[in-house]
Design an enzyme around this catalytic site. Structure first.
Site, PDB file in Angstrom:
ATOM      1  N   HIS A 311      76.847   1.424  -1.015  1.00  0.00           N
ATOM      2  CA  HIS A 311      75.925   0.310  -1.209  1.00  0.00           C
ATOM      3  C   HIS A 311      76.349  -0.917  -0.411  1.00  0.00           C
ATOM      4  CE1 HIS A 311      79.060  -1.100  -3.904  1.00  0.00           C
ATOM      5  NE2 HIS A 311      78.435  -2.248  -4.043  1.00  0.00           N
ATOM      6  N   SER A 342      72.654   2.814  -3.788  1.00  0.00           N
ATOM      7  CA  SER A 342      73.499   2.562  -4.947  1.00  0.00           C
ATOM      8  C   SER A 342      73.392   3.732  -5.905  1.00  0.00           C
ATOM      9  CB  SER A 342      73.075   1.271  -5.650  1.00  0.00           C
ATOM     10  OG  SER A 342      73.754   1.138  -6.898  1.00  0.00           O
ATOM     11  N   ILE A 343      74.524   4.161  -6.451  1.00  0.00           N
ATOM     12  CA  ILE A 343      74.516   5.275  -7.399  1.00  0.00           C
ATOM     13  C   ILE A 343      73.846   4.885  -8.709  1.00  0.00           C
ATOM     14  CG2 ILE A 343      76.550   6.377  -6.414  1.00  0.00           C
ATOM     15  CD1 ILE A 343      78.172   5.102  -8.728  1.00  0.00           C
ATOM     16  N   LYS A 410      94.453   5.471 -15.058  1.00  0.00           N
ATOM     17  CA  LYS A 410      94.125   4.423 -16.031  1.00  0.00           C
ATOM     18  C   LYS A 410      93.126   4.901 -17.079  1.00  0.00           C
ATOM     19  CE  LYS A 410      95.234   0.659 -12.885  1.00  0.00           C
ATOM     20  NZ  LYS A 410      95.933   1.530 -11.923  1.00  0.00           N
ATOM     21  N   VAL A 465      97.205   4.354  -5.118  1.00  0.00           N
ATOM     22  CA  VAL A 465      97.167   4.892  -3.765  1.00  0.00           C
ATOM     23  C   VAL A 465      97.766   3.870  -2.811  1.00  0.00           C
ATOM     24  CG1 VAL A 465      95.690   5.741  -1.912  1.00  0.00           C
ATOM     25  CG2 VAL A 465      95.151   6.286  -4.292  1.00  0.00           C
ATOM     26  N   LEU A 466      98.812   4.285  -2.102  1.00  0.00           N
ATOM     27  CA  LEU A 466      99.478   3.388  -1.153  1.00  0.00           C
ATOM     28  C   LEU A 466      98.520   2.988  -0.040  1.00  0.00           C
ATOM     29  CD1 LEU A 466     102.884   5.235  -0.801  1.00  0.00           C
ATOM     30  CD2 LEU A 466     102.547   3.001  -1.830  1.00  0.00           C
ATOM     31  N   GLY A 467      98.388   1.691   0.179  1.00  0.00           N
ATOM     32  CA  GLY A 467      97.581   1.216   1.287  1.00  0.00           C
ATOM     33  C   GLY A 467      96.111   1.063   0.986  1.00  0.00           C
ATOM     34  N   SER A 469      92.665  -0.583  -0.906  1.00  0.00           N
ATOM     35  CA  SER A 469      92.283  -1.990  -1.001  1.00  0.00           C
ATOM     36  C   SER A 469      92.895  -2.666  -2.222  1.00  0.00           C
ATOM     37  CB  SER A 469      90.759  -2.111  -1.053  1.00  0.00           C
ATOM     38  OG  SER A 469      90.235  -1.413  -2.167  1.00  0.00           O
ATOM     39  N   GLU A 566      96.142  -4.817 -18.220  1.00  0.00           N
ATOM     40  CA  GLU A 566      97.174  -4.063 -17.517  1.00  0.00           C
ATOM     41  C   GLU A 566      98.236  -3.540 -18.479  1.00  0.00           C
ATOM     42  OE1 GLU A 566      97.845  -5.129 -12.928  1.00  0.00           O
ATOM     43  OE2 GLU A 566      98.652  -6.597 -14.328  1.00  0.00           O
TER      44      GLU A 566
END
Length: 638
Positions: A311, A342-343, A410, A465-467, A469, A566
């Protein structure tokens, strides 16, 4: 003066070199006559023709063989060999002309002596130019050691010998046979001598020239260096080295995989492409971190058509533009289709699936940033839960054979809205896969009779996940580059980490192994302490951590407190009952969920609450839907 000369235009520099060679040719001719006649010489008569002939022959020969295209600062053995060839050809032409002309007063031996002297003078001029330029690097701001005295290290040393940024001070190698020897005059040191070498030579950077070493070996070397006050850099892969493109600009910060602490999980090629070759594949969230890597890897497996759904116009443009360069030559014009959608729009998604009929759908679209979803719970619910439900509905309606949901650790005993919505999305797939009747038939309609889900629904759960966003790695790098401080939420916080490539491979392989309603997860080893990760990134950047014990350090680490929702640590399993799969590092979990008939009513109420923005109702329904969901209260800092 040297800097002023280097600032001249290239034609001006070339003209100066041509003039220098003309002068050297005349000097060589004078020396040849002087040596032959055994007295200082002054040309007379036809001897002037011999003086004029030297530059007239030398210039076209040197120009033809490229001597005036060479750059002095990169003079090496190949350039000297080319110079020798040019002078040899010139000497043959000069001797031939003198033998044919037989000018009075011009000895034929001059045709042999002058080229020999000319070659010495030209070679010396190139060498002096190189030495003058190389001497400038003595004031380079960075003093470098190359770890690895093999071919990659030697090639790198040759490539940076004349740079102004780096001054090569030595090599380091584990091979005892190389220690104490030298490569082009640069000494090879033993690893155990590194602390003394770094201190004595003032080393600022260590370059890992080990492109073929294993990740575990690189990790061990990095671990041995992290106490030293040096910045650790790395080289590109072997293919770039082989191409001869090794320059200072190729030096990189350590790859994020080097910070993982374990070998990346190797994919099973048979599983990787099982549902992809020759099929129509759809990826939602195609412009995101995971979605874009999924698209890259899917494209390598040769799908008939790859549908990119996102989207965000810019994200979709960026991944489509990148993938166009990877599409095999001769593919159909519509092999790669960007679809702005968009989903959360069921009609648009239904139109797409009706038109293209994807066989496999990889659903990576989601709102995933914990604080952002916490502050916009309604949008998180609509996108993560009901966007997923929309995608499952159209997958069933239009005959997709496989549907894979990208989930998160999570979702296990979640403490935030994002994790709870992802767990509800998982439960939607589990319930539909196990439903005894079509889930989207009107209530009470049993005309369809016994039913089993025609689409293999599965979900893949993994950690940070490394790297990506949302990863801390890019944030820490940015903070270190800015001089700090580096912000860590809590000194005890830990996370599981994997690379983007691992995550995408896991998703693709899980889809191939799915039987229906499966929850897949990766054996990710031990979790990593975020504080330790931050400290390692500071020290591997050649800086020191500033704290109570080291008040003179460079970068301070500041604890900001856990953000809303968190946890101190994450988990991958709700129930402790993982089962093996065809891949030794991928596990399958079958976890508790609500039957579809029971889940359906709760979903309708959740949808209404999300649309109306009723935060209290959403919180109540998420607690009801997800056993173990509770809002995490911020931990007090020690």
């Amino acid at each position: 003066m040297l800097n002023r000369i280097l600032g001249w235009s290239r034609p001006a520099k070339r003209l100066v070199v041509v003039g220098l060679d003309v002068c050297l040719g005349l000097i060589a001719m004078w020396l040849a006559f002087t040596l032959r006649l055994e007295t200082p010489h002054w040309p007379e008569g036809l001897q002037w023709l011999a003086y004029a002939l030297a530059p007239a022959l030398a210039f076209p020969v040197f120009a033809k063989l490229g001597l005036y295209r060479a750059i002095f600062r990169y003079t090496g053995i190949n350039a000297l060999i080319t110079t020798g060839k040019a002078v040899a050809l010139y000497g043959a032409l000069l001797l031939g002309c003198l033998l044919v002309a037989q000018w009075e007063g011009v000895p034929r031996s001059v045709g042999i002596l002058q080229p020999l002297l000319f070659m010495l003078l030209v070679g010396a001029s190139r060498a002096l130019g190189w030495l003058a330029l190389a001497g400038r690097s003595r004031h380079a701001p960075y003093r470098l050691l190359i770890y690895g005295a093999g071919s990659a290290g030697a090639q790198t040393a040759a490539g940076l010998g004349n740079t102004r940024q780096y001054l090569l001070q030595g090599f380091v190698d584990d091979d005892p046979a190389k220690v104490g020897r030298s490569i082009n005059g640069v000494r090879v040191h033993a690893p155990q001598d590194l602390p003394e070498v770094v201190r004595h030579l003032g080393i600022t950077d260590v370059l890992l020239a080990l492109p073929s070493s294993t990740r575990e070996r690189r990790r061990q070397i990095i671990e041995s260096l992290h106490e030293l006050p040096v910045r650790i850099r790395t080289l590109p892969g072997l293919s770039d080295l082989a191409s001869g493109r090794v320059t200072v600009t190729d030096f990189q910060d350590l790859e994020i995989e080097d910070l993982l602490g374990r070998e990346p999980v190797a994919p099973d090629p048979g599983l990787l492409g099982r549902n992809l070759a020759g099929t129509v594949v759809l990826v939602t969230g195609a412009g995101g971190s995971i979605g874009s890597e999924l698209c890259r890897q899917i494209l390598r497996e040769g799908p008939r058509q790859l549908l990119l759904v996102d989207h965000s116009e810019y994200a979709l443009y960026a991944i489509h533009h990148e993938l166009q360069a990877l599409v095999p030559h001769g593919s159909a014009p519509d092999a790669l289709v960007p679809l702005l959608a968009s989903i959360t729009d069921p009609e648009r998604m239904a139109d797409i699936c009706r038109l293209y009929r994807p066989g496999s759908i990889y659903h990576a679209a989601a709102y995933k940033h914990v604080p952002m979803v916490e502050a916009n719970a309604g949008e998180g619910v609509l996108n993560n839960v009901f966007g997923t439900l929309n995608m499952v509905r159209v997958a069933l309606a239009h005959g997709a054979s496989h549907f894979v949901l990208v989930s998160t650790d999570k979702a296990v005993r979640p403490t935030n809205v994002m994790g709870a919505t992802k767990r509800v999305a998982e439960m939607v797939l589990q319930a539909i896969a196990a439903s005894p009747r079509p889930p989207f038939d009107p209530p009470g309609d049993a005309s369809a009779g016994p039913w089993s889900c025609p689409t293999r629904l599965s979900m893949v759960r993994f950690g940070n996940v490394l790297g990506s966003s949302g990863s801390v790695i890019p944030l820490f790098r940015q903070q270190i580059a800015a001089g700090g401080p580096v912000t860590v939420t809590h000194p005890d916080v830990t996370r599981y980490f994997m690379t983007i490539a691992e995550a995408a491979q896991l998703v693709l392989q899980a889809g191939a192994m799915a039987e229906g309603g499966d929850v897949f997860l990766l054996d990710m080893g031990d979790p990593i302490q975020i504080l330790d990760l931050a400290q390692r990134m500071v020290t591997l950047s050649g800086l020191t951590v500033r704290d109570a014990r080291h008040p003179e350090g460079d970068i301070e680490i500041v604890f900001t407190g856990l953000r809303p929702g968190e946890k101190l640590y994450e988990e991958l399993l709700i129930a402790d009952n993982p089962l093996p799969t065809d891949h030794p590092r991928i596990l399958r979990a079958r976890e508790e969920y609500r039957p579809w008939d029971e889940l359906q009513g709760l979903l309708q109420a959740l949808h209404q609450a999300a649309r109306s923005g009723d935060a209290a109702a959403m919180a109540r329904l998420l607690h009801q839907l997800v056993p173990g969901y509770h809002r995490e209260r911020p931990q007090a800092l020690p």
